[in-house]
Scaffold this active site. Structure first.
Site, short mmCIF file in Angstrom:
data_model
loop_
_atom_site.label_atom_id
_atom_site.label_comp_id
_atom_site.label_asym_id
_atom_site.label_seq_id
_atom_site.Cartn_x
_atom_site.Cartn_y
_atom_site.Cartn_z
N PRO A 2 0.82 -1.20 0.00
CA PRO A 2 0.00 0.00 0.00
C PRO A 2 0.85 1.25 0.00
O PRO A 2 1.68 1.46 0.88
CB PRO A 2 -0.80 -0.12 1.30
N GLU A 3 0.63 2.07 -0.99
CA GLU A 3 1.26 3.38 -1.05
C GLU A 3 0.16 4.38 -0.65
O GLU A 3 -0.93 3.97 -0.26
CB GLU A 3 1.80 3.65 -2.45
#
Length: 279
Positions: A2-3
């Site tokens: 997850p960015e």
DNA sequence: ATGGGTACCTGTCTGC
DNA sequence: TGCAGACAGGTACCCA
């Protein structure tokens, strides 16, 4: 995994649904990256405030029951490489990778994280340790108006590494990880091997615009789902389908027809088009 | 101060 | 089919 876009999509799908929920039970699975930092029972009876985000961290405020107010603070949550948060209405059997669970009056919040690089940490406030320490090295938010092409240019002039590593480090601007840095550099026409201190102000302007456009486009599409990212409703993101270079080594560049290349920088894969991107 | 390497952990894919 | 090895979206920490 997850960015910033995936974390923001998670926050958007959870914040209103959990606001005002009361914590009724806490279940811990295997250890995560850091210990919780308080007794799980201390969270019982607290009320969930409005979730916030700083970089790739989520902040879930928890307030103690009035008038005692025994607990006041919140949970700093990081999804690591493989984490996702889900909210289910009916209690279901916890899976082998569900390592933190908060049963509330609005459903059960569950952190699923196979690689366990994620974390859930209690902190009394964001400006108090441990949260303050964890957030201390973060650069400005990408959409912060105080972040300008000029300020980015100034910061880059002091660096001698390549631009890919500098953006990934997260102290110039937070939120873009391996996927979105590759994509933003492609959009800006900058070779990931370009030295930071050689980038002109004009190219910094293009770069900042590309970072902002890439991240906001990804948020609008619900993030990227390469393997296992799901938002809190269990939905996949769609950004990866329009990634121009990430994961496309050997394919033709949609812009110039050249071949997308994969190289390794600082132990991480970088994808770029040597036709479109200049040093 | 900066930059590079390592460590954390597990699932999936690739090639022999 | 089985197995070893590479690889994966993050980041704190250690050392030169």
């Amino acid at each position: 995994m997850p960015e910033l876009p995936e974390v923001e999509v998670t926050r958007l799908t959870l914040a209103e649904r959990l606001r005002g929920a009361r914590v009724e039970a806490v279940r811990m699975g295997k250890p995560l990256r850091w210990p919780l930092g308080c007794a799980p029972e201390a969270l019982l009876g607290t009320w969930v405030g409005l979730m916030g985000r700083r970089g790739k961290y989520l902040w879930m405020p928890l307030e103690g029951p009035a008038p005692a107010c025994t607990a006041r603070g919140g949970l700093l949550i990081h999804l690591g490489m493989s984490g996702s948060l889900g909210l289910c209405d009916a209690p279901t059997q916890a899976g082998p990778h569900d390592h933190f669970e908060l049963a509330t009056t609005r459903g059960t919040l569950r952190l699923t994280d196979p690689r366990r690089f994620g974390a859930v940490v209690w902190s009394e406030a964001l400006d108090v340790d441990p949260a303050a320490r964890l957030l201390s090295n973060l650069g400005p938010e990408p959409f912060d108006p105080a972040l300008t092409p000029r300020s980015l240019h100034q910061a880059l002039r002091r660096r001698r590494t390549h631009i890919k590593a500098a953006l990934l480090a997260g102290d110039l601007v937070v939120g873009a990880g391996n996927i979105y840095v590759s994509e933003a550099l492609f959009q800006a026409g900058i070779d990931p091997r370009a030295r930071c201190d050689r980038l002109s102000l004009a190219r910094c302007e293009k770069l900042l615009r590309a970072v902002r456009e890439t991240l906001s486009r990804a948020i609008a599409l619900g993030g990227s789902t390469l393997r296992d990212f799901r938002d809190a409703h269990g939905m996949s993101g769609a950004f990866q389908q329009e990634a121009a270079v990430y994961g496309r080594a050997g394919q033709a560049c949609a812009r110039c027809g050249g071949v997308v290349r994969r190289i390794v920088q600082g132990q991480r894969a970088t994808y770029f088009c040597s036709g479109c991107q200049r040093r």
